[in-house]
Write an enzyme that holds these catalytic residues in place. Structure first.
Site, PDB file in Angstrom:
ATOM      1  CG  ASP A 183      -8.038  36.447  17.579  1.00 49.89           C
ATOM      2  OD1 ASP A 183      -8.882  37.128  16.967  1.00 49.89           O
ATOM      3  OD2 ASP A 183      -7.617  35.349  17.167  1.00 49.89           O
ATOM      4  CB  SER A 221      -8.788  32.373  18.180  1.00 52.08           C
ATOM      5  OG  SER A 221      -8.077  33.282  19.012  1.00 52.08           O
ATOM      6  CG  ASN A 267      -7.503  27.120  22.053  1.00 54.25           C
ATOM      7  OD1 ASN A 267      -8.192  26.963  21.045  1.00 54.25           O
ATOM      8  ND2 ASN A 267      -7.460  26.226  23.022  1.00 54.25           N
ATOM      9  CD1 TRP A 288      -2.187  30.197  20.804  1.00 54.53           C
ATOM     10  CD2 TRP A 288       0.019  30.546  20.878  1.00 54.53           C
ATOM     11  NE1 TRP A 288      -1.843  30.916  19.685  1.00 54.53           N
ATOM     12  CE2 TRP A 288      -0.498  31.143  19.705  1.00 54.53           C
ATOM     13  CE3 TRP A 288       1.386  30.630  21.145  1.00 54.53           C
ATOM     14  CZ2 TRP A 288       0.319  31.826  18.793  1.00 54.53           C
ATOM     15  CZ3 TRP A 288       2.202  31.310  20.234  1.00 54.53           C
ATOM     16  CH2 TRP A 288       1.656  31.895  19.071  1.00 54.53           C
ATOM     17  CE1 TYR A 346      -2.492  30.558  13.431  1.00 52.71           C
ATOM     18  CE2 TYR A 346      -1.381  28.633  14.303  1.00 52.71           C
ATOM     19  CZ  TYR A 346      -2.038  29.833  14.505  1.00 52.71           C
ATOM     20  OH  TYR A 346      -2.241  30.285  15.772  1.00 52.71           O
ATOM     21  CG  ASP A 391     -11.244  38.194  13.930  1.00 55.78           C
ATOM     22  OD1 ASP A 391     -10.603  38.363  14.982  1.00 55.78           O
ATOM     23  OD2 ASP A 391     -10.891  37.394  13.042  1.00 55.78           O
ATOM     24  CB  THR A 420      -9.375  40.119  11.166  1.00 58.30           C
ATOM     25  OG1 THR A 420      -9.264  38.700  11.300  1.00 58.30           O
ATOM     26  CG2 THR A 420      -9.395  40.466   9.691  1.00 58.30           C
TER      27      THR A 420
END
Length: 396
Positions: A100, A103, A105, A107, A145, A285, A288
C-alpha cells in the site's frame, strides 16, 4: 591447466554477477484469483475503507500520520485488492500482504490476539516465540480507522520479500482488529510503502530500510497491475528499478509535493474536450481501488457521464451505453493520460444476481484527488524514493 583456470574464473565472475543482479532487483509476480466480478457490497466496502483511510478535511497538504489502508507475488482480487507474500522471522513465517503506497507501517496479526477476534483468526498470525531473530520493542501502537482502531505492540525481526532479506525491521503485531474491516480480506496485514512522515510513531518503512541496507541498486519500486480480475498472473511489483518491457514510451516524472503520501501536482482533467479541473494535488495509492474526486469534480464528472445517483454516493451507469461514454484525460507533467470507459466503469453483482455498472469516481470530501488502481492499472507507475518523484507511462 590454463584453460581450466580461465573456466573457473569465468564461472566465478558469472556467479558474482548473478548474485548481484538477483539480490538487488527483485521481481514479484502476482497470484491467481479465480473469481472476477465483485459484489455491490464489496464496492461499497472499498469506498468506506477509502474514506476512513483519508480522514482529513481541507486543502491538499496532508499531515495526519494516523492513516492506514483497508489495497511480489501480488494477487488481484476482483480488481479491488492486490496482495502478495512476505515472510517474517527466522525461520520465516509466511503472510499474504497488501502493498500500500497510501500508508507507511508494516503490521501483521499476532498469535496473542483474542480467539474472539475474527479478523485475526481468519489469517496467518505472527508467533514471536517461534522466531530466533525476534527482538521485543515494548511500545504500543494503534492506527485509527473509520470502523475502529487496530492496536497491539511493536516488535523487530527479519523480513524477507523474494530474495531480499531486511534486517531489524520494526513492525506492528496486531492484537485487536475490531469490526469486520479485515475479516474477509485476502491479505493478513499491510506493507506500507509511503514515507516515514506518515508512519505511526515515525517508524522507518520497509523500503527505506531496503535502501539503507543497500539491498537494491536504485531506490525505486514500480507497479504493473493487470485489470482482469480472473487473470492468473495479476501483474508485478518490482523492487530496485523499472521494467521497460511493461510499459510503452518513456516515463513522465513529476516531483513530489510532500514526501509523506505519494502526493504530486496534477495540471488538470479534461472530459469530452472540456477542462473540468486545473492545478489540483493528487495522491497515487495502490491500496485504493477507486478514483476519489473533490466534491465539485465528483458531481461534474458523474453528471456528464449520465450517472444516476444513489443514497450511498454511488453513480449507476447504463451498461448498454458504456461504449458511448467519453474518455477522461488526466494531465500530469504536461502529458495526457486518458482513461477509456472500460477503465473507469466497474461491473458489480447485485444481491439478486443481476449485473449493474458503477462509476469508479467516488466522493472525497477534500480538495485533492486519490488515483487508485483504476489509474495505476492503466499506467505503469514508478515510485522513485531516492529522487522524491513519481513517474507514469502507458502499461503494456
Amino acid at each position: 591447466m590454463q584453460c581450466l583456470l580461465w573456466l573457473l574464473l569465468s564461472l566465478w565472475i558469472l556467479c558474482l554477477f548473478w548474485t548481484r543482479s538477483e539480490g538487488q532487483l527483485i521481481r514479484i509476480p502476482m497470484q491467481y484469483q479465480a473469481s472476477f466480478m465483485a459484489s455491490r457490497r464489496q464496492h461499497r466496502a472499498g469506498r468506506t475503507s477509502l474514506l476512513a483511510k483519508y480522514n482529513v478535511v481541507g486543502g491538499p497538504e496532508i499531515t495526519s500520520r494516523d492513516n492506514l489502508g483497508a489495497t511480489e507475488t501480488l494477487d488481484n482480487r476482483l480488481n479491488l485488492e492486490y496482495a502478495g507474500p512476505i515472510s517474517i522471522g527466522s525461520p520465516g513465517q509466511p503472510f499474504n500482504m497488501l502493498f500500500d503506497t497510501g500508508s507507511a507501517n508494516l503490521w501483521v496479526p499476532s498469535a496473542d490476539c483474542s480467539s474472539k477476534n475474527l479478523a485475526c483468526q481468519h489469517h496467518h498470525r505472527y508467533n514471536s516465540s517461534a522466531s530466533s531473530s525476534y527482538v521485543p520493542d515494548g511500545r504500543r501502537f494503534a492506527i485509527a480507522y473509520g470502523t475502529g482502531s487496530l492496536s497491539g505492540r511493536l516488535a523487530q525481526d527479519t523480513v524477507a520479500i523474494g530474495q531480499l532479506v531486511v534486517r531489524n525491521q520494526t513492525f506492528g503485531m496486531a492484537m485487536h482488529e475490531p469490526g469486520s474491516t479485515f475479516v474477509d480480506t485476502n491479505f493478513a496485514g499491510i506493507v506500507g510503502l509511503g514515507f516515514r512522515a506518515i508512519a505511526e510513531q515515525r517508524i522507518k518503512p520497509l523500503f527505506e530500510n531496503m535502501c539503507d541496507q543497500h539491498l537494491v541498486d536504485e531506490c525505486i519500486f514500480s507497479f504493473y497491475l493487470k485489470r482482469n480480475g480472473s487473470e492468473r498472473m495479476g501483474g508485478e511489483l518490482l523492487f530496485g528499478g523499472v521494467d521497460k518491457s511493461k510499459f510503452s514510451g518513456t516515463l513522465t516524472y513529476v516531483p513530489l509535493t510532500h514526501a509523506g503520501y505519494w502526493q504530486f501536482p496534477m495540471d488538470g482533467i479534461e472530459l469530452g474536450g472540456r477542462i473540468i479541473s486545473q492545478n489540483r494535488q493528487a495522491i497515487a495509492d495502490t491500496g485504493t481501488s477507486l478514483l476519489a474526486a473533490p466534491p465539485r469534480e465528483y458531481l461534474i464528472i458523474n453528471s456528464l457521464l449520465g450517472g444516476l445517483p444513489t443514497s450511498n454516493n454511488e453513480y449507476l451507469l447504463n451498461c448498454a451505453e458504456i461504449n458511448k461514454l467519453p474518455e477522461i484525460v488526466f494531465i500530469i507533467g504536461g502529458q495526457r493520460f486518458p482513461l477509456q470507459p472500460r477503465d473507469y466503469v466497474m461491473s458489480a453483482a447485485n444481491d439478486d444476481g443481476s449485473v449493474i455498472c458503477l462509476s469508479a469516481f467516488t466522493l472525497m470530501e477534500a480538495e485533492f484527488w486519490i488515483l487508485g488502481d483504476v489509474f495505476i492499472g492503466r499506467y505503469y507507475t514508478a515510485f522513485d524514493v531516492g529522487h522524491r518523484r513519481i513517474g507514469f507511462a502507458p502499461a503494456a
